[in-house]
Design a protein around this motif. Structure first.
Motif, PDB file in Angstrom:
ATOM      1  N   ILE A   1      -1.561  12.991 -24.178  1.00 40.42           N
ATOM      2  CA  ILE A   1      -2.500  12.486 -23.180  1.00 40.42           C
ATOM      3  C   ILE A   1      -1.927  12.803 -21.806  1.00 40.42           C
ATOM      4  N   THR A   2      -2.728  13.378 -20.931  1.00 43.87           N
ATOM      5  CA  THR A   2      -2.211  13.748 -19.620  1.00 43.87           C
ATOM      6  C   THR A   2      -1.959  12.518 -18.757  1.00 43.87           C
ATOM      7  N   VAL A   3      -1.148  12.710 -17.740  1.00 44.45           N
ATOM      8  CA  VAL A   3      -0.866  11.642 -16.783  1.00 44.45           C
ATOM      9  C   VAL A   3      -2.153  11.146 -16.145  1.00 44.45           C
ATOM     10  N   GLU A   4      -3.021  12.072 -15.732  1.00 45.00           N
ATOM     11  CA  GLU A   4      -4.278  11.670 -15.101  1.00 45.00           C
ATOM     12  C   GLU A   4      -5.110  10.786 -16.020  1.00 45.00           C
ATOM     13  N   LYS A   5      -5.187  11.161 -17.298  1.00 52.04           N
ATOM     14  CA  LYS A   5      -5.988  10.361 -18.220  1.00 52.04           C
ATOM     15  C   LYS A   5      -5.399   8.973 -18.402  1.00 52.04           C
TER      16      LYS A   5
ATOM     17  N   GLU B   1      -9.586   2.909  -9.478  1.00 54.59           N
ATOM     18  CA  GLU B   1      -9.878   4.268  -9.941  1.00 54.59           C
ATOM     19  C   GLU B   1      -8.580   5.026 -10.178  1.00 54.59           C
ATOM     20  N   GLY B   2      -8.612   5.918 -11.160  1.00 49.05           N
ATOM     21  CA  GLY B   2      -7.450   6.725 -11.478  1.00 49.05           C
ATOM     22  C   GLY B   2      -7.248   7.869 -10.502  1.00 49.05           C
ATOM     23  N   LEU B   3      -6.416   8.830 -10.893  1.00 50.47           N
ATOM     24  CA  LEU B   3      -5.981   9.890  -9.983  1.00 50.47           C
ATOM     25  C   LEU B   3      -6.980  11.029  -9.819  1.00 50.47           C
ATOM     26  N   ARG B   4      -7.977  11.100 -10.685  1.00 50.18           N
ATOM     27  CA  ARG B   4      -8.998  12.124 -10.538  1.00 50.18           C
ATOM     28  C   ARG B   4     -10.346  11.517 -10.901  1.00 50.18           C
ATOM     29  N   VAL B   5     -11.332  11.785 -10.056  1.00 54.14           N
ATOM     30  CA  VAL B   5     -12.660  11.199 -10.241  1.00 54.14           C
ATOM     31  C   VAL B   5     -13.721  12.291 -10.081  1.00 54.14           C
ATOM     32  N   PRO B   6     -14.953  12.034 -10.527  1.00 57.39           N
ATOM     33  CA  PRO B   6     -16.045  12.962 -10.208  1.00 57.39           C
ATOM     34  C   PRO B   6     -16.196  13.071  -8.693  1.00 57.39           C
ATOM     35  N   LYS B   7     -16.663  14.211  -8.230  1.00 56.28           N
ATOM     36  CA  LYS B   7     -16.746  14.440  -6.787  1.00 56.28           C
ATOM     37  C   LYS B   7     -17.589  13.380  -6.085  1.00 56.28           C
ATOM     38  N   VAL B   8     -18.602  12.844  -6.761  1.00 59.87           N
ATOM     39  CA  VAL B   8     -19.448  11.829  -6.116  1.00 59.87           C
ATOM     40  C   VAL B   8     -18.683  10.548  -5.833  1.00 59.87           C
TER      41      VAL B   8
ATOM     42  N   ALA C   1       0.831  -1.200   0.000  1.00 62.30           N
ATOM     43  CA  ALA C   1       0.000   0.000   0.000  1.00 62.30           C
ATOM     44  C   ALA C   1       0.868   1.255   0.000  1.00 62.30           C
ATOM     45  N   GLY C   2       1.967   1.209   0.753  1.00 58.94           N
ATOM     46  CA  GLY C   2       2.877   2.354   0.769  1.00 58.94           C
ATOM     47  C   GLY C   2       3.510   2.594  -0.585  1.00 58.94           C
ATOM     48  N   GLN C   3       3.924   1.532  -1.253  1.00 63.67           N
ATOM     49  CA  GLN C   3       4.515   1.676  -2.586  1.00 63.67           C
ATOM     50  C   GLN C   3       3.507   2.295  -3.549  1.00 63.67           C
ATOM     51  N   ASP C   4       2.289   1.772  -3.526  1.00 68.35           N
ATOM     52  CA  ASP C   4       1.262   2.299  -4.415  1.00 68.35           C
ATOM     53  C   ASP C   4       0.982   3.775  -4.133  1.00 68.35           C
ATOM     54  N   ALA C   5       0.962   4.146  -2.861  1.00 64.28           N
ATOM     55  CA  ALA C   5       0.699   5.533  -2.490  1.00 64.28           C
ATOM     56  C   ALA C   5       1.807   6.464  -2.981  1.00 64.28           C
ATOM     57  N   VAL C   6       3.057   6.007  -2.879  1.00 63.23           N
ATOM     58  CA  VAL C   6       4.175   6.826  -3.360  1.00 63.23           C
ATOM     59  C   VAL C   6       4.066   7.027  -4.868  1.00 63.23           C
ATOM     60  N   ILE C   7       3.805   5.952  -5.586  1.00 62.53           N
ATOM     61  CA  ILE C   7       3.696   6.045  -7.047  1.00 62.53           C
ATOM     62  C   ILE C   7       2.555   6.968  -7.446  1.00 62.53           C
ATOM     63  N   ARG C   8       1.404   6.807  -6.815  1.00 59.00           N
ATOM     64  CA  ARG C   8       0.249   7.643  -7.160  1.00 59.00           C
ATOM     65  C   ARG C   8       0.502   9.106  -6.804  1.00 59.00           C
ATOM     66  N   THR C   9       1.178   9.358  -5.697  1.00 55.96           N
ATOM     67  CA  THR C   9       1.463  10.746  -5.315  1.00 55.96           C
ATOM     68  C   THR C   9       2.414  11.402  -6.304  1.00 55.96           C
ATOM     69  N   LEU C  10       3.458  10.696  -6.693  1.00 54.14           N
ATOM     70  CA  LEU C  10       4.397  11.244  -7.672  1.00 54.14           C
ATOM     71  C   LEU C  10       3.706  11.517  -9.007  1.00 54.14           C
ATOM     72  N   LEU C  11       2.798  10.646  -9.399  1.00 53.45           N
ATOM     73  CA  LEU C  11       2.056  10.873 -10.630  1.00 53.45           C
ATOM     74  C   LEU C  11       1.058  12.016 -10.480  1.00 53.45           C
TER      75      LEU C  11
ATOM     76  N   GLU D   1       1.364  14.688  -8.737  1.00 52.85           N
ATOM     77  CA  GLU D   1       2.095  15.949  -8.872  1.00 52.85           C
ATOM     78  C   GLU D   1       2.217  16.388 -10.325  1.00 52.85           C
ATOM     79  N   ARG D   2       2.220  15.416 -11.221  1.00 50.92           N
ATOM     80  CA  ARG D   2       2.398  15.689 -12.644  1.00 50.92           C
ATOM     81  C   ARG D   2       1.122  15.393 -13.427  1.00 50.92           C
ATOM     82  N   GLY D   3      -0.009  15.389 -12.725  1.00 48.09           N
ATOM     83  CA  GLY D   3      -1.259  14.930 -13.310  1.00 48.09           C
ATOM     84  C   GLY D   3      -1.690  15.633 -14.573  1.00 48.09           C
ATOM     85  N   GLN D   4      -1.458  16.947 -14.652  1.00 48.75           N
ATOM     86  CA  GLN D   4      -1.894  17.717 -15.818  1.00 48.75           C
ATOM     87  C   GLN D   4      -0.847  17.745 -16.929  1.00 48.75           C
ATOM     88  N   GLU D   5       0.307  17.132 -16.669  1.00 41.94           N
ATOM     89  CA  GLU D   5       1.370  17.101 -17.675  1.00 41.94           C
ATOM     90  C   GLU D   5       1.015  16.125 -18.790  1.00 41.94           C
ATOM     91  N   GLU D   6       1.244  16.538 -20.024  1.00 45.98           N
ATOM     92  CA  GLU D   6       1.013  15.641 -21.148  1.00 45.98           C
ATOM     93  C   GLU D   6       2.215  14.723 -21.338  1.00 45.98           C
TER      94      GLU D   6
END
Length: 329
Positions: free
Chosen positions: A236-240, A260-267, A213-223, A225-230
């Motif tokens: 294609i952005t990192v988030e997509k 689920e990916g790095l960004r979701v609908p608020k619901v 879980a810690g490894q996954d959290a580190v990877i997702r956090t690093l990504l 940070e660059r979510g809007q980067e193509e």
């Protein structure tokens, strides 16, 4: 409630029904209430409950099954950071199994190199802990080649990427490729713990889960940070990319939305208050769980636990994985 499930359908349309689903629903809007009701109260009608049930096996087989993913992560991280794998660190753990196909040293920046090297050594420890506690089996043949990752990313986005995706080309590509791996092990451990009967194996799997879980959290956090980067040169952005990969894993596993990916609908965000999704979790912010069948369908890339492919060209090892292969003949 209707609004909530309507958004879920829109967000996960490709996963649940295919790319043409919304067009079909637009033509026959009267089907919406029925579909929403089925999703809300009986998702098994869409995927089939029998294929999502836990396997019947003893603690040893359930814990040994995890070796398949630990071997995969160990080789990917060690070779990505060091250019050499398990055989150079502790060859006895491989028990004579073949080295992976196509894995190589990645072009990593100093920070990511340090992180991935640490992850690699952690996976060696995981292998040793499992083998020492319950026993092991030979390392299965694994495909960590750029070509295999390229196919996976093509399948995720739904078209051929040009040039083909290369996980070893740079730090961002390697991070995206890493996004594919620890989470699969994480949800597998969450799924295994309730069915374990002995304190020793429960304690072991809980400890393994904490680090995965810690490894996954580190990877997702690093990504994140660059979510809007193509991602060059795909536009294609990192988030997509993370959303595409998570949708593909849901589609292959066939047992509902557990990724689920790095960004979701608020619901779908934590307490319906955030669109950030640095940690993938259910509506109560609890980790999702998957069965061995779901995991095999995902890592084989075939959607079928009896048909090898993807990361395991000849199938995974251990009694559980081999039992599914036997059913194919």
């Amino acid at each position: 409630m209707v609004f909530f499930y309507t958004l879920m359908i829109n967000y996960h349309t490709r996963t649940l029904f295919g790319s043409s689903a919304l067009k079909t629903m637009a033509i026959i809007p009267s089907t919406f209430p029925a579909i929403i009701f089925l999703l809300a109260v009986k998702p098994s009608l869409l995927w089939g409950a029998p294929c999502c049930e836990p396997v019947q096996a003893d603690d040893t087989d359930k814990v040994e099954f995890a070796l398949n993913l630990e071997f995969l992560e160990a080789e990917f991280f060690l070779r990505g950071a060091l250019g050499r794998g398990l055989d150079a660190i502790n060859s006895s753990l491989a028990e004579g199994g073949p080295p992976p196909i196509g894995a190589r040293k990645a072009n990593l920046d100093p920070l990511l190199h340090r992180i991935i090297e640490e992850f690699g050594y952690q996976e060696v420890g995981h292998l040793r802990a499992i083998i020492t506690t319950v026993g092991g089996f030979p390392r299965p043949l694994m495909d960590l080649s750029p070509q295999n990752f390229a196919k996976l990313f093509d399948d995720a986005v739904g078209f051929h990427l040009e040039p083909p995706f290369d996980p070893y080309a740079n730090s961002l590509n390697y991070l995206l490729a890493s996004y594919v791996l620890p989470y699969v092990g994480l949800v597998g451990y969450v799924g295994a713990i309730p069915g374990l009967t002995h304190n020793t194996t429960r304690r072991l799997v809980a400890s393994l889960l904490g680090v995965e879980a810690g490894q996954d959290a580190v990877i997702r956090t690093l990504l994140y940070e660059r979510g809007q980067e193509e991602v060059f040169p795909y536009g294609i952005t990192v988030e997509k990319f993370t959303n595409y990969i998570s949708e593909l894993r849901n589609e292959l596993a066939k047992c509902g939305i557990k990724d689920e990916g790095l960004r979701v609908p608020k619901v779908l965000g934590a307490e319906n208050r955030t669109t950030s999704n640095i940690l993938s979790a259910d509506p109560s912010s609890l980790s999702y769980a998957r069965t061995p069948q779901e995991i095999l369908r995902t890592v084989y890339g075939t959607g079928n636990e009896s048909r090898p492919g993807g990361f395991y060209p000849h199938g995974a090892n251990g009694n559980i994985a081999r039992s599914f292969l036997a059913r194919a003949y």
